[in-house]
Structures are given as C-alpha cells and as structure tokens.
Design an enzyme around this catalytic site. Structure first.
Site: not given
Ligand code: NAD
Length: 467
Positions: A240, A274
């Site tokens: 997501e 999001c």
């Molecule tokens: P992010 O992608 O930076 O981080 C998300 C998670 O991934 C964190 O727990 C982080 O530690 C982890 N992570 C970082 N590097 C990784 C790797 N190499 N492998 C696996 N995991 C790793 O996102 P964010 O800045 O925390 O959140 C904001 C983003 O989330 C925005 O783009 C937003 O649109 C999206 N989002 C999407 C939804 C949806 O349902 N579509 C809902 C909420 C937020």
C-alpha cells in the site's frame, strides 16, 4: 521490543523526537539480526489454537481497552508524530472500528461448497474450501498513522489465527509498542504478535527474506515498496504505497461544499495521509469562487501546538518534511503558480498553504508532497480534468464534486485509481471496505479488514464422496 512475550532491549538505541519541540520523548532498541531471527523462529514454532470465539473476544476487548484509554493513547501519538490531538483522538476511534469490525468478521465462516454432479462427466462428490493461516507474516508500517496503520495489519492477522512480526516506523515506534501491550492484556498469546524496532538498513532485508516469512504486508512510500518487490523473492506481498489524490470540482458543483471537502482533505492529519487531497482540479468556470472559499477556510484553519486541544493541525513529521513542502511550493512559484496564502515554516510546523494556477506537471503536483499544501489546477472541461488526474504515476483514490450522472459515470470508468468518492474526500472509507491503489500506489491487492483476511490466508480445498 516485544519478542516471544519478553521485553527485549539493546545497548544501541534510536531516539524518538517530539517534532513540535524537538525534545527526545523516549528511546527504542536498535535490534540486531539475531533478535530479528529469534522473533521469526518463535513465530514459526508456535501453532495458534484460538477458536473463532477466542479471537473475536480478544479483538473486541482490544477495541474496548483502546476506547477506555483513548485520551492517553492519543497523547502518545501526538507526542511522537506532531499530529494534533484532534487528529489523534480521531485515529484512536478509527482503530477501535478496526478491532470491533474484525471481531465480528472473524466469526463469519467464509468457506464455500461445490456440488460436483453438474455436468455429464460429474461425480457424486462435494468440494469444500477452508482458509488456513500462513507460516509467518512480516508487517512494516509508516509514520503517518502510528496506531491505525498497525491496527490494519494486526487485527486481520489475529482474526485469521496468523503470526506477525511488525516493524513500525523508526519515527513513531512508541504507539506500536503500546498497542502490543494492550493486545496482550486483552489475552493475545504474545507469539502471535511481536514488535521489533531498529534501523531498516540493518534489519529490513532479514524481515523480507527470512525463510519463515510467507507474506509481507507493507504500507509506506513508493521507493521502499518497489525495493521490497525486488528483494523479497518467492513470496507474496501486499503493498500500500503513496498517493497523489485529486479532488475534482466541476462547473455544476455546490462550491461551498466542495471547498469544505477540499480544505479538510488537504489539512487533516497535517496533510499526511496517503489519501490526502494533494491536487485540486477545478473547472475554470468556478475556479475563482472556489479559490476564494478555499482561501477563507485555509486562513481559519488553526495550526500550532499539537498538544493544545483547540489546535486543528499540528506539525508534519520532522523539519526535513516541512522543508520539502516549502521547497516544492517555491519551485512551483518559479514555474508560474501563484502563492495566495501560507508557505510559512517554523521547524517542523508548516502552515496551510494555497496556490492557484499550478502547472499540472510541476514537481509539487507530479510527485507526492506529503503536507498541508492546496495546489489548484484549473481545467477547461471533463476531458481535461480526467487527463490531468491520470497524468501522474500514482493511482490511489479520488474525490469528485458534481451532480451530473454523465460526469460521474465517466469519472468512475476513466479515472485510473482504486477508489472514486462522489461528494466525499479521497480518504473516505470504512475500515472493512476494500482499500488500495493501482499504478505506483500499489499492485491492486487490497487492504481493509475483509480483503486483508483473504490475503493473509491460503485457500485449501478438500472433497468428499456424496451419495
Ligand atoms: P517510508 O516508505 O519511508 O517508510 C515506511 C516503512 O518502511 C518504515 O517503517 C521504514 O522504516 C521502512 N523501511 C525503510 N527502508 C526499508 C527497506 N529498505 N525495506 C523495508 N522497509 C523499509 O514511508 P513513510 O515516510 O514512513 O510514510 C509515508 C508514505 O507512506 C507516503 O508515501 C504515504 O503516501 C504512504 N502511505 C500509504 C498508505 C496506503 O495505504 N497506500 C497509507 C499511509 C501512508
């Protein structure tokens, strides 16, 4: 951390900051690989035996405990995320819904039966289906809804008798640890939900490739989502990812109602959803009136100290995120957009910001700007509106303000998104309805409690002779 029912620490820690005042409000351990592997071994060795009744009771009790501790939990979310108490009290209410709906849905047996004597070569047999849990699920969540994002992973996991290892965002890990304790208090065997914390550069690969992991459920940005898709190998994932959702306002719309939806969709949760409104695509015939009303609502939006109950909007997650909003806004102005209000920043606090005449292809609206920015893009007609809406790599959700059925049917058919909400914000949903995007916003596998329960299980068929 919460590993196998034990509180596990580490010599190395990650500091958690309050984004409003930059104070350290706590620390969490920086896990080593051995601790991650141990969590998966514990999960894989454990065989859940909870009846549907047991699971339903734990889920309902969790909802009730969250509700009873609503204020305290909202304060923790506010402290680590900078989201206003108004937003975080709402979030606790949403998590209550997730647990209570899961508690009901897990009572429902969704197995199917097929008679086999349907064709000339049929037999007197019946085929039945059942859904079996997986070996182990990895869950990785973002910072923007520290409680509800985790609720949407763990509640369907419990409802299907699964075992999950969660890594919350290192920016907002405290709420997830608190939720784990609430779940154990409600009676959940600790092997069914473990929480690890740490630096993703050190531990994420193990969480994606550990042999016990059958499914990864990830919510976060596009870049990390695509990294996971490349890294995980032969297993499945529910991704997501980010959004760039429009609210589309046509010439027949009630403009007061449309501007109210647009402002709320843009500023609630500090614009960090999001499905926040990230583009306002407005018919040129009504754009002046729309901008005037949007401007009035933006100026009235009270932002500041997130812990003050009267504040409507707190900070974004950190100063870097606020600077990004500022930079994207300044860049749009150099490309012809008119800044009408805001673009004021103090640390991680960024004001509601309104821009008009924004070029549809400038980075402010082509990329996901995750903050309280309201960019208005003017369009000539419905073809133009649909073209602009579909012009980014994202495809999560949308909101449409019109009463014309011919327009509505075209939007439903032609917008490249997972959801079209007529006269609602893109973020409108209930916690059990299918939710998720296409294109760069996701692979089309949905979340929402019901869909997650399906994706967290394997369908097994068995057949019996039938006389
Ligand atoms: P992010 O992608 O930076 O981080 C998300 C998670 O991934 C964190 O727990 C982080 O530690 C982890 N992570 C970082 N590097 C990784 C790797 N190499 N492998 C696996 N995991 C790793 O996102 P964010 O800045 O925390 O959140 C904001 C983003 O989330 C925005 O783009 C937003 O649109 C999206 N989002 C999407 C939804 C949806 O349902 N579509 C809902 C909420 C937020």
């Amino acid at each position: 951390m919460r590993i196998g029912g034990k509180l596990v620490g580490s010599d190395r820690v990650i500091e958690v900051f309050n984004p409003y005042n930059n104070q350290v409000i706590g620390t969490v351990p920086k896990a080593g690989l051995e601790q991650i592997r141990e969590a998966y071994e514990i999960a894989a060795a454990y065989k859940p035996k909870l009846s549907r009744y047991d699971r339903s009771k734990i889920l309902r009790r969790t909802g009730e405990l969250l509700d009873a501790r609503r204020q305290e939990i909202a304060e923790v979310i506010t402290a680590e995320s900078g989201l206003s108490l108004k937003d975080t009290l709402y979030e606790v209410g949403r998590a209550y819904d997730v647990f209570v709906l899961s508690s009901t849905l897990c009572l429902q047996d969704d197995s199917q039966t097929f008679s086999c004597d349907l064709t000339p070569h049929g037999q007197k047999r019946r085929i039945y289906t059942q859904r079996d849990p997986l070996r182990c699920i990895t869950a990785i969540t973002p910072f923007n809804h520290p409680l509800n994002q985790v609720a949407h992973k763990v509640a369907p996991s419990i409802a299907t008798n699964n075992k999950m290892v969660l890594k919350p965002s290192e920016k907002t890990p405290l709420t997830a640890l608190l939720l784990a304790d609430v779940l154990y208090e409600a009676g959940l065997p600790p092997e069914m939900f473990q929480v690890v914390t740490g630096d993703p550069r050190e531990i994420a690969d193990e969480m994606l490739t550990n042999p016990n992991v059958e499914l990864i459920t990830f919510t976060g940005g596009v870049a990390v989502g695509k990294y996971i898709a490349n890294k995980m190998g032969y297993r499945r994932a529910v991704l997501e990812l980010g959004g760039n959702d429009p609210i589309i306002v046509m010439e027949d719309a009630d403009i007061e109602r449309a501007a109210t939806l647009a402002a709320g969709g843009s500023y609630k949760n500090s614009g960090q959803r999001c499905t926040a409104v990230k583009r306002m695509i407005v018919h040129e015939a009504v754009a002046d009136e729309f901008v005037e009303k949007l401007l009035a609502k933006s100026k009235a939006w009270k932002y500041g100290d997130p812990a003050d109950p009267k504040t409507e909007m707190g900070t974004v997650i950190d100063e870097a995120a606020a600077r990004y909003c500022e930079d994207m806004t300044n860049d749009a102005v150099t490309k012809g957009a008119k800044l009408l209000y805001g673009n004021v920043r103090k640390g991680a606090l960024y004001s509601p910001t309104v821009l008009d005449h924004v070029p549809f292809d400038c980075p402010l609206v082509k990329q996901e700007t995750f903050g309280p920015v309201s960019p208005v893009i003017r369009v000539k007609d419905i073809d133009h509106a649909i073209r602009v809406s579909n012009s980014t790599a994202y495809g999560l959700s949308s909101g449409v303000c019109t009463n014309r059925l011919d327009y509505i049917t075209r939007f439903v058919s032609e917008l490249e998104v997972g959801t079209v909400n007529v006269w609602e914000v893109p973020g409108y949903r209930i916690e059990m309805s299918p939710f998720g995007g296409i294109k760069d916003s996701g692979l089309g596998y949905k979340e929402g409690v019901l869909e997650a329960m399906k994706s967290f299980t394997n369908v097994k068929t068995y057949s019996l002779p039938w006389v």
